[in-house]
Enzyme design. Sequence first.
Site, mmCIF file in Angstrom:
data_model
loop_
_atom_site.group_PDB
_atom_site.id
_atom_site.type_symbol
_atom_site.label_atom_id
_atom_site.label_comp_id
_atom_site.label_asym_id
_atom_site.label_seq_id
_atom_site.Cartn_x
_atom_site.Cartn_y
_atom_site.Cartn_z
ATOM 1 N N SER A 82 0.814 -1.236 0.115
ATOM 2 C CA SER A 82 -0.140 -0.082 -0.071
ATOM 3 C C SER A 82 0.857 1.104 0.162
ATOM 4 O O SER A 82 2.018 1.280 0.379
ATOM 5 C CB SER A 82 -0.925 0.027 1.393
ATOM 6 O OG SER A 82 -1.515 1.231 1.346
ATOM 7 N N TYR A 96 -1.549 -0.337 10.614
ATOM 8 C CA TYR A 96 -1.606 -0.540 9.079
ATOM 9 C C TYR A 96 -0.189 -0.153 8.452
ATOM 10 O O TYR A 96 0.154 -0.712 7.732
ATOM 11 C CB TYR A 96 -2.787 0.205 8.569
ATOM 12 C CG TYR A 96 -2.979 -0.096 7.132
ATOM 13 C CD1 TYR A 96 -3.817 -1.318 6.839
ATOM 14 C CD2 TYR A 96 -2.734 0.446 5.971
ATOM 15 C CE1 TYR A 96 -3.802 -1.806 5.513
ATOM 16 C CE2 TYR A 96 -2.963 0.157 4.660
ATOM 17 C CZ TYR A 96 -3.474 -1.027 4.578
ATOM 18 O OH TYR A 96 -3.662 -1.309 3.289
#
Length: 272
Positions: free
Chosen positions: A244, A257
Amino acid sequence: MSWERSELTIKAHIKGGTSQINDLTVFIALCQITDLTYSVAGFTVPALSRLCEATSLPAGPGSAAILDPGLEQAGREDKFASPVMWLLLLVVIGLIFLYRWYRQSLILKNLTSKYVFITGCDTGFGNVLAKQLDKRGMKVLAACLTNEGAENLKKETSSRLQTIILDVTDSKKCKRCCRKGGSYGLWGLVNNAGCANANVPIEWQKKEDFLKILNVNLIGMVDVTVHLLHLVRKAQGRIVNVSSCMGKLANPCTAGYSMSKYGVEAFSDCLR
């Protein structure tokens, strides 16, 4: 009426309708005889047509070139530019065909004999990828977290696709399910399984919140890769770790995250 000169011979029979003109000076003289008092550079098309009719000269671009040497030079440049233009066009067309040939050379053949293991196929990227590879004839091993996700995927794919119920955080199940790769090896391993935490400040989170997302996004991915790496090497395949932008730009409200995706980036570098 006729003229004779030492350097050239010119015969002009206006009344007879035939003429032979080899010099611009004589052409101007004919203009004066026929009462056309236009200058050489400013000779108009109607006047040129009248003169050509009187002297039986062909009216057109060639006649205009006789009146104005600049037009003749421009004509020569046009004749030179035309081959260059066609040459450039051929070069462009050749580059287009070369690019298309290169793209076609990247397409792999014999896909029906290749196995791909994908995690996180219940929904999202993993689900779409499993369907696409199945349509291309590849043998897909799709790991789903729930029975419902596995059943829905089976309904939309062919019999080539096999589903596996797998929780990447369970090391024992991971080891057992990874044996599904068989003795043929894995042409591809796609580590897609992942989850996201709540978008809240760090002080609102607990240790368990960080551990949950790290176990799924990072530790689970490492566990699956370790157990399947020998099959990937056997088939000389590739490993795709879904990361990501948060693996490059940290966000304080998604600390867990971001940490997991930074770990994915680092682990991928180590595999390289």
